[in-house]
Design an enzyme around this catalytic site. Sequence first.
Site, PDB file in Angstrom:
ATOM      1  N   CYS A 113      10.189  10.115   0.581  1.00  0.00           N
ATOM      2  CA  CYS A 113      10.798   9.073  -0.585  1.00  0.00           C
ATOM      3  C   CYS A 113      11.897   9.918  -1.173  1.00  0.00           C
ATOM      4  O   CYS A 113      12.658   8.980  -1.803  1.00  0.00           O
ATOM      5  CB  CYS A 113       9.895   8.277  -1.329  1.00  0.00           C
ATOM      6  SG  CYS A 113       8.653   7.397  -0.183  1.00  0.00           S
ATOM      7  N   HIS A 250      13.732   5.430  -6.752  1.00  0.00           N
ATOM      8  CA  HIS A 250      13.242   5.108  -5.669  1.00  0.00           C
ATOM      9  C   HIS A 250      12.090   3.551  -5.771  1.00  0.00           C
ATOM     10  O   HIS A 250      11.571   3.477  -6.878  1.00  0.00           O
ATOM     11  CB  HIS A 250      12.430   6.096  -5.253  1.00  0.00           C
ATOM     12  CG  HIS A 250      11.516   5.795  -4.050  1.00  0.00           C
ATOM     13  ND1 HIS A 250      11.846   5.312  -2.893  1.00  0.00           N
ATOM     14  CD2 HIS A 250      10.152   6.022  -4.076  1.00  0.00           C
ATOM     15  CE1 HIS A 250      10.865   4.922  -2.133  1.00  0.00           C
ATOM     16  NE2 HIS A 250       9.632   5.463  -2.696  1.00  0.00           N
ATOM     17  N   ASN A 280       9.431  -0.776   0.070  1.00  0.00           N
ATOM     18  CA  ASN A 280       9.703   0.541  -0.163  1.00  0.00           C
ATOM     19  C   ASN A 280      10.238   1.372   1.211  1.00  0.00           C
ATOM     20  O   ASN A 280       9.415   1.247   2.459  1.00  0.00           O
ATOM     21  CB  ASN A 280       8.286   1.296  -0.180  1.00  0.00           C
ATOM     22  CG  ASN A 280       8.514   3.002  -0.541  1.00  0.00           C
ATOM     23  OD1 ASN A 280       9.387   3.053  -0.178  1.00  0.00           O
ATOM     24  ND2 ASN A 280       7.196   3.618  -0.823  1.00  0.00           N
TER      25      ASN A 280
HETATM   26  N1  ACO Z   1      -4.302  -6.894  -0.208  1.00  0.00           N
HETATM   27  C1  ACO Z   1      -5.601  -7.342  -0.621  1.00  0.00           C
HETATM   28  N2  ACO Z   1      -6.254  -6.582  -1.215  1.00  0.00           N
HETATM   29  C2  ACO Z   1      -6.124  -5.127  -1.089  1.00  0.00           C
HETATM   30  C3  ACO Z   1      -5.023  -5.096  -0.434  1.00  0.00           C
HETATM   31  C4  ACO Z   1      -4.078  -5.672   0.088  1.00  0.00           C
HETATM   32  N3  ACO Z   1      -2.890  -5.497   0.728  1.00  0.00           N
HETATM   33  N4  ACO Z   1      -4.866  -3.585  -0.340  1.00  0.00           N
HETATM   34  C5  ACO Z   1      -6.071  -3.031  -1.107  1.00  0.00           C
HETATM   35  N5  ACO Z   1      -6.683  -4.116  -1.383  1.00  0.00           N
HETATM   36  C6  ACO Z   1      -8.010  -4.126  -2.219  1.00  0.00           C
HETATM   37  C7  ACO Z   1      -8.657  -2.909  -2.078  1.00  0.00           C
HETATM   38  O1  ACO Z   1      -9.540  -2.661  -1.068  1.00  0.00           O
HETATM   39  C8  ACO Z   1      -9.620  -3.083  -3.210  1.00  0.00           C
HETATM   40  O2  ACO Z   1     -10.693  -3.733  -3.208  1.00  0.00           O
HETATM   41  P1  ACO Z   1     -11.823  -3.277  -3.820  1.00  0.00           P
HETATM   42  O3  ACO Z   1     -11.939  -3.342  -5.119  1.00  0.00           O
HETATM   43  O4  ACO Z   1     -12.651  -4.608  -3.501  1.00  0.00           O
HETATM   44  O5  ACO Z   1     -12.374  -1.893  -3.008  1.00  0.00           O
HETATM   45  C9  ACO Z   1      -8.373  -3.387  -4.288  1.00  0.00           C
HETATM   46  O6  ACO Z   1      -7.523  -4.201  -3.389  1.00  0.00           O
HETATM   47  C10 ACO Z   1      -7.853  -2.446  -5.236  1.00  0.00           C
HETATM   48  O7  ACO Z   1      -7.391  -1.548  -4.525  1.00  0.00           O
HETATM   49  P2  ACO Z   1      -6.585  -0.332  -5.171  1.00  0.00           P
HETATM   50  O8  ACO Z   1      -6.075   0.719  -4.101  1.00  0.00           O
HETATM   51  O9  ACO Z   1      -7.412   0.530  -6.389  1.00  0.00           O
HETATM   52  O10 ACO Z   1      -5.314  -1.003  -5.671  1.00  0.00           O
HETATM   53  P3  ACO Z   1      -4.266  -0.438  -6.705  1.00  0.00           P
HETATM   54  O11 ACO Z   1      -4.140  -1.356  -8.056  1.00  0.00           O
HETATM   55  O12 ACO Z   1      -4.372   0.952  -6.900  1.00  0.00           O
HETATM   56  O13 ACO Z   1      -2.942  -0.916  -6.045  1.00  0.00           O
HETATM   57  C11 ACO Z   1      -1.403   0.320  -4.587  1.00  0.00           C
HETATM   58  C12 ACO Z   1      -2.666  -0.091  -4.705  1.00  0.00           C
HETATM   59  C13 ACO Z   1      -0.449  -0.832  -4.671  1.00  0.00           C
HETATM   60  C14 ACO Z   1      -1.214   0.913  -3.332  1.00  0.00           C
HETATM   61  C15 ACO Z   1      -1.161   1.217  -5.929  1.00  0.00           C
HETATM   62  O14 ACO Z   1      -2.077   2.357  -5.718  1.00  0.00           O
HETATM   63  C16 ACO Z   1       0.286   1.763  -5.731  1.00  0.00           C
HETATM   64  O15 ACO Z   1       1.299   1.343  -5.914  1.00  0.00           O
HETATM   65  N6  ACO Z   1       0.268   3.401  -5.652  1.00  0.00           N
HETATM   66  C17 ACO Z   1       1.449   4.294  -5.297  1.00  0.00           C
HETATM   67  C18 ACO Z   1       1.836   3.881  -4.078  1.00  0.00           C
HETATM   68  C19 ACO Z   1       3.393   4.347  -3.796  1.00  0.00           C
HETATM   69  O16 ACO Z   1       3.990   4.121  -4.611  1.00  0.00           O
HETATM   70  N7  ACO Z   1       3.316   4.969  -2.555  1.00  0.00           N
HETATM   71  C20 ACO Z   1       4.802   5.391  -2.318  1.00  0.00           C
HETATM   72  C21 ACO Z   1       4.983   6.873  -2.627  1.00  0.00           C
HETATM   73  S1  ACO Z   1       6.596   6.972  -1.831  1.00  0.00           S
HETATM   74  C22 ACO Z   1       6.508   7.705  -0.335  1.00  0.00           C
HETATM   75  O17 ACO Z   1       6.652   8.939  -0.589  1.00  0.00           O
HETATM   76  C23 ACO Z   1       6.119   7.040   0.797  1.00  0.00           C
END
Ligand code: ACO
Length: 323
Positions: A113, A250, A280
Site C-alpha cells: 500500500c 492511503h 482499499n
Molecule cells: N462482517 C461482519 N463481521 C465481521 C467481518 C465482516 N466482514 N469481519 C470480521 N467480522 C467479525 C469478526 O469475526 C469478529 O467477530 P467476533 O467478535 O465474534 O470474533 C468481529 O467482527 C470483530 O472483528 P475484528 O477483527 O476485531 O474487528 P476490528 O474492529 O478490528 O475491524 C478491521 C477489523 C476493519 C479489519 C480493522 O482491524 C482494520 O481496519 N485493520 C486495519 C486493516 C488495514 O487497514 N489494512 C490495510 C493495510 S494496507 C495494505 O498494505 C494492504
Amino acid sequence: MIRSIVRGFGSALPKRVVTNREMESMVDTTDEWIVQRTGIRQRYIAGEDETSASLGESAARAALDNAGLTPDDIDLIIVATSTPDNTFPATAVNIQNRLGMKHGAAFDMQAVCTGFVYAVTTADAYIRCGLARRALVIGAETFSRILDWNDRTTCVLFGDGAGALVLEAGEGEGTSDDRGVLTAHLRSDGSHKDKLYVDGGPSSTGTVGHLRMEGREVFKHAVGMITDVIVDAFEAVKLPLEAIDWLVPHQANVRIIEGSAKKLGIPMEKVVVTVDQHGNTSAASIPLALAVAASDGRIKKGDLVLLEAMGGGFTWGSVLLRW
Ligand code: ACO
C-alpha cells in the site's frame, strides 16, 4: 535546484461496482458492519478483460492528456503494484508497450500500500539527479485477484483501480515555496512481515496465493507510523503542520485516517477521503484520491499536499509536495 513538478494526473476504475449490499450475498457480513468499521460503501472489481496493466494504461493516458503530453515526452515509467499481470516482465513495460513507447526505462516497485509513495520518491530521485526528465508514476492494482472470497475479514476491504501522475523536471529556488516534491520519507520494518502478506509466490509455493491479514495488529501500528512520517516531512522543510492544504492519505480505513488527522490536529475538511467509494486499492489509492480532489477543484496549483501511506511489510512513508 531541480524539482519534480506535477504536470498531470489521471485515473481509471473497472466498470463493475460492488456495493456492500452485494457483498452481503457473497459472505456473512452486513453493510452496517463494513461502514462502521471501515467507512467503505462500495468498491470497483475488475472484469475478465481488465487487469492492472489495462487499468494502469488508462490512468496513464488520462494523466498524459491532462498534462498535454504524449508518450514520446516520457522517459521513465514506474508502476507501483503488488498485483502485476505477470511475475515478469514488469507491468511497467507492459504499459510502456501499450502506450507504443520503445524509449526510456520502465520498472515496477513493490511496497504494497506504500507503493505509490515509494514510486513518487524514486521518480523524484531520478529526476533530481538528471536520470529522467519526465516520469509517469502509476499505481495500479487488482487486489480482487488475490482475495480469499470466502474470508469475510479481508474480502470486504479491498477494490481495484489505477491512478497516475506525470512528474516533470522544473527549476526551483530550493525553498518550501517551490512547486514540486519538497521532501520524502520512506520507512520499513520487516519484523512485521507476517501480519499482512500473501500466502503464495513464485519462489515459495509456486502459486499466486491469497491475502492474509491480522487486521487488529495492522490497525494498532498504523496511526503511530503514519503520524511519525508526517511530522518528519514538516520538520524537514521547517513548516508548521498548519501550513498543510490537503492531506491525501492511503485509503485503507476511515478510522485510521480520522485517527491520524486527529492526532496531528489536521481538520477533516483538509483530508481527501475516497475509501467510501473505492475501498482499499493499495498502491492505487493515493493517485485515485489525488485525481478526484484535483478534478473537482479542491487541490489547486500552489497547494501544499501531503501524501502518506502504510502497508504490508510493514512499509510506510510520506511525500510532501507543492501542487
Ligand atoms: N462482517 C461482519 N463481521 C465481521 C467481518 C465482516 N466482514 N469481519 C470480521 N467480522 C467479525 C469478526 O469475526 C469478529 O467477530 P467476533 O467478535 O465474534 O470474533 C468481529 O467482527 C470483530 O472483528 P475484528 O477483527 O476485531 O474487528 P476490528 O474492529 O478490528 O475491524 C478491521 C477489523 C476493519 C479489519 C480493522 O482491524 C482494520 O481496519 N485493520 C486495519 C486493516 C488495514 O487497514 N489494512 C490495510 C493495510 S494496507 C495494505 O498494505 C494492504
